[in-house]
Design a protein around this motif. Structure first.
Motif, PDB file in Angstrom:
ATOM      1  N   ILE A 159      -6.960   5.940   1.474  1.00  0.00           N
ATOM      2  CA  ILE A 159      -5.790   5.048   1.470  1.00  0.00           C
ATOM      3  C   ILE A 159      -4.590   5.833   1.990  1.00  0.00           C
ATOM      4  N   THR A 193       0.786   1.534   1.271  1.00  0.00           N
ATOM      5  CA  THR A 193       0.652   0.260   0.573  1.00  0.00           C
ATOM      6  C   THR A 193       1.707  -0.735   1.021  1.00  0.00           C
ATOM      7  N   PHE A 241      -1.652   5.940  -5.398  1.00  0.00           N
ATOM      8  CA  PHE A 241      -2.922   5.985  -4.673  1.00  0.00           C
ATOM      9  C   PHE A 241      -4.083   6.278  -5.616  1.00  0.00           C
ATOM     10  N   VAL A 268      -6.026   3.340  -7.040  1.00  0.00           N
ATOM     11  CA  VAL A 268      -7.038   2.638  -6.251  1.00  0.00           C
ATOM     12  C   VAL A 268      -8.432   3.112  -6.669  1.00  0.00           C
ATOM     13  N   ASP A 288      -5.949  10.807   1.293  1.00  0.00           N
ATOM     14  CA  ASP A 288      -4.947  10.387   2.270  1.00  0.00           C
ATOM     15  C   ASP A 288      -4.870  11.437   3.368  1.00  0.00           C
ATOM     16  N   GLY A 323     -12.479   2.948   2.479  1.00  0.00           N
ATOM     17  CA  GLY A 323     -11.035   2.955   2.592  1.00  0.00           C
ATOM     18  C   GLY A 323     -10.446   1.591   2.826  1.00  0.00           C
ATOM     19  N   ASN A 369      -6.719  -0.170   4.665  1.00  0.00           N
ATOM     20  CA  ASN A 369      -5.469  -0.024   5.395  1.00  0.00           C
ATOM     21  C   ASN A 369      -4.886  -1.420   5.601  1.00  0.00           C
TER      22      ASN A 369
END
Length: 180
Positions: A8, A11, A33, A36, A54, A83, A85
Motif C-alpha cells: 500500500i 490512501t 498502513f 490494512v 510501501d 496490494g 492502489n
C-alpha cells in the motif's frame, strides 16, 4: 500461522479533512498502513507476520517477495500477499500534475523514446501463497509456482521518479538466477 503482506502506498482519506471540518465535523479521516494488514489478521485470527509494505510502485511485488521469504524461512505456513492502489481524492492527481509526473499524452512508454511520464492506475489484487510441497499434499488447485524473487533499488538516476534500466535488468537477472 498465516502471514499477511499488504502493499500500500497511499490512501487519500486525510485529504477529505478540510472539507469535513467546514461542515462542522470533528474528525480527522486517516488510516494507518499497518491497519490494512493487521485488520485482516485480526478479523481472521491469523497469527503469522502481518505487515504493510510501501515501496511506491513496487509495493505489491515487494509484498509477494517478502511473503515468499517468510515462507522459505518457515516463519509462516501460508501467506496472503498483494496490494491496493486507489486515488480517493482529486488532490492526488493535482499533486502528480504539479510535479510534472503524469504522461502528457496519457500513455506509458517505460524506457521508450518519447516517454513523458506515467499513467496512474487503480486496483487491488491478492494471492494466497504456500510452499509447493504443502499445496500438493493438500491437493490445492495450483495456478502458478513462484520459483524465485528479488528486490533492489535503482539508486541515483536522472530524477527521483526515473527508473534505472540497468538496476531493473540486474533485478530480473537475479530473480531468474534464484529461480534456476
Amino acid at each position: 500461522r498465516v502471514g499477511v503482506f499488504a502493499g500500500i502506498t497511499k490512501t487519500g482519506y486525510e485529504l477529505y479533512g478540510p472539507e469535513l471540518w467546514k461542515k462542522g465535523a470533528h474528525i480527522f479521516p486517516q488510516i494507518s498502513f499497518s491497519s490494512v494488514a493487521n485488520r485482516i489478521s485480526y478479523l481472521f485470527n491469523l497469527q503469522g507476520p502481518s505487515m504493510p509494505i510501501d515501496t511506491m510502485c513496487s509495493s505489491s511485488l515487494t509484498a509477494i517477495h517478502e511473503a515468499c521469504e517468510h515462507l522459505y524461512r518457515g516463519e509462516c505456513e501460508m501467506a496472503i500477499a498483494g496490494g491496493v492502489n486507489l486515488y480517493l481524492h482529486p488532490l492526488g492527481y493535482v499533486g502528480l500534475c504539479a510535479n510534472h509526473m503524469l504522461s502528457a499524452d496519457g500513455r506509458c512508454k517505460s524506457f521508450g523514446k518519447g516517454g513523458n511520464g506515467f499513467v496512474p492506475g487503480e486496483g487491488a489484487g491478492v494471492v494466497l501463497l504456500k510452499p509447493l510441497s504443502k499445496a500438493i499434499a493438500d491437493e490445492d488447485p495450483i495456478h502458478a509456482v513462484i520459483r524465485g524473487t528479488s528486490i533492489n533499488h535503482g539508486g541515483k538516476t536522472n530524477g527521483y521518479t526515473v527508473p534505472s534500466p540497468t538496476a531493473q535488468g540486474e533485478l530480473i537477472r537475479t530473480a531468474l538466477e534464484r529461480a534456476g
